[in-house]
Design an enzyme around this catalytic site. Structure first.
Site, PDB file in Angstrom:
ATOM      1  CD  GLU A 173      -3.095  -1.065   2.167  1.00 59.48           C
ATOM      2  OE1 GLU A 173      -2.962  -0.316   3.140  1.00 59.48           O
ATOM      3  OE2 GLU A 173      -4.083  -1.810   2.015  1.00 59.48           O
ATOM      4  CD  GLU A 292      -3.852  -5.992   2.883  1.00 59.16           C
ATOM      5  OE1 GLU A 292      -4.703  -5.344   3.535  1.00 59.16           O
ATOM      6  OE2 GLU A 292      -2.641  -5.749   2.919  1.00 59.16           O
TER       7      GLU A 292
END
Ligand code: AHR
Length: 499
Positions: A173, A292
């Site tokens: 991320e 995710e």
């Protein structure tokens, strides 16, 4: 009764399913590693300290790949802290989750655990506080046989054979302002490309996942993927995607429609990849790693009140209810419907932290979300067929017209089975599903398994672990080459047909 009609044809296929679409994720976070998979001294643990009850459930789930060690954690992690003699390993602050990391478990122990769990490691590299050199050293330690500094160090640590890890994430991320060492798309794109080039130079057999956006509505979405891929299109294999949904407003009709956002997100990222492909006149196609995805919101408030710098606290311990299981079932259907582009996906996470499996000092149990994940992974193998679905819809203020039924049909050509996964989101009424079996006209009904509960908010707990479980349904029949199934109101369904 409302009706959903499905048309399939054996020759109209989306793609063969990459089994890694049923992957999961373990981060050094809360009680995922410590107490979840590792608890020396527990009556449930083996000689290495690994929880045997967790291992049994992970093996039952059959996850083919587990991403490790983060997540946000990895962006401040020094992998060297977690190797070598345990008594010499430092305790460090983990700034991502405001806790203390003891480093009792590191990559070697995790590789041992993965073997016991019959799964592969998907290793994430720290590109937050670290860079090209440390990534090279980590890969050398993990994958080179012998004769170099880091491969010999691994041998000295008791691991004669390389771990031979095939799948690597270039950070986590990196688009998120919360990420330790957050970067702009330009900065990250260049770093990812330089790291990817040297890693493939060391071991050309590995595959690399570059960070895409952390969620579909982050302001940098789209531009981030295009810029990053402009830098590293030739050196990476997958773009990552992440998403979590919640229902703070207690609005089930909107909550259950969230897989429409996931569906659009996938289409958009695939289009951006293809835009860069066209711009570069490339023949290579970049695939997607949805590494995710889950429901995550139940634990948010209590996590805000947590004391800082404790070890393995109860963090992100969402207790999942029945409607969460329905959305997880729908998200799996969405992933399968995009099996031509989504090759890897990781339910985040696996144990104790936003997880299908929970543990305590007295045992382990399955959350509601365990069941659609388990059964889809077990029976959703082979080829996804194109399904023409004609279903009634409902009007929703966020998503517009939402189909009452999510559905995918998988043809397992090895087992000669046809499997229908379907979620009925109509909270008031059953829906009849009709499917013309065409070339599968001689197939018979093997089983119809359904998950339904009168209370959308029913949960499984350690004291009462079987509140929400799948049961066999007698509401399906096959006659004259046609399947007719009653999908109960608010239900997840798996209908298996075979010869
Ligand atoms: O899975 C929990 C967290 O969610 C991960 O650490 C991070 O990558 C994401 O924001």
């Amino acid at each position: 009764m409302k009706q959903a009609k499905i048309i399939i044809d054996r020759d109209f296929q989306v793609s063969r399913i990459d089994k890694r679409i049923y992957g999961s994720f373990i981060e050094h976070l809360g009680r995922a590693v410590y107490q979840g998979i590792y608890q020396p001294g527990s009556p449930f643990s083996d000689e290495q300290g690994f929880r045997k009850d967790t291992l049994e459930l992970v093996k039952e789930l059959g996850v083919p790949v587990v991403r490790y060690p983060g997540g946000n954690f990895v962006s401040g992690y020094k992998w060297e802290d977690g190797v070598g003699p345990k008594e010499e390993r430092p305790k460090r602050i983990d700034l991502a989750w405001s806790v203390v990391e003891t480093n009792e478990v590191g990559l070697n122990e995790f590789a041992d655990w993965a073997k016991k769990a019959d799964t592969e490691v998907m290793m994430a590299i720290n590109l937050g506080t670290r860079g090209v050199a440390e990534a090279m050293e980590l890969l050398e330690y993990c994958n080179l046989d012998q004769g170099t500094h880091y491969s010999e160090l691994r041998k000295k640590h008791g691991y004669a054979k390389p771990h031979d890890i095939k799948l690597w994430c270039l950070g986590n991320e990196m688009d998120g302002p919360w990420q330790i060492g957050h970067k702009t798309a330009e900065e990250y794109g260049r770093l990812a490309n330089e790291t990817a080039k040297v890693l493939k130079g060391i071991d050309p057999s590995i595959e690399l996942v570059v960070c895409g956006s952390s969620y579909s509505t982050i302001p940098t979405f789209g531009a981030w993927e295009a810029t990053v891929l402009d830098h590293c299109y030739d050196s990476v294999d997958y773009v990552s995607m992440h998403t979590y949904y919640g229902d703070r407003e207690r609005d089930p009709e909107t909550f259950l429609a969230n897989n429409l956002d996931m569906d659009r997100f996938i289409t958009d990222v695939a289009n951006i990849c293809d835009f860069v492909k066209a711009k570069k006149h490339s023949n290579k196609t970049i695939h997607l790693s949805f590494d995710e995805w889950n429901v995550w919101y139940h634990s948010n408030e209590q996590d805000q009140a947590l004391e800082r710098w404790t070890q393995a606290p109860h963090q992100l311990e969402d207790v999942y209810d029945f409607q969460d299981a329905l959305l997880v079932g729908s998200m799996l259907i969405t992933l399968l419907r995009h099996a031509d582009r989504v090759k890897i996906a990781c339910l985040a996470q696996l144990v104790n932290v936003i997880a299908p499996i929970m543990t305590s000092d007295t045992g382990a149990w399955r959350q509601t979300t365990y069941y659609p994940f388990w059964l889809t992974g077990k029976y959703g193998r082979g080829l996804v067929l194109q399904t023409q679905v004609d279903v009634p819809t409902y009007e929703n203020k966020k998503y517009g017209q939402v189909p009452f039924v999510d559905c995918v049909v998988v043809y397992n050509d090895e087992a000669q089975e046809l499997v229908v996964f379907a979620v009925n989101k109509n909270l008031q009424e059953d829906i009849t599903l009709d499917m013309d079996l065409r070339q599968f006209g001689d197939y018979k009904l093997l089983e119809h398994v359904a998950m339904h509960h009168a209370d959308l908010y029913a949960v499984n707990t350690e004291a009462d672990p079987a509140q929400v479980v799948p049961t066999v349904s007698d509401k399906s029949s096959v006659e004259n080459g046609k399947l007719t199934a009653a999908l109960g109101k608010a239900s997840w369904n798996m209908i298996r047909l075979g010869k």
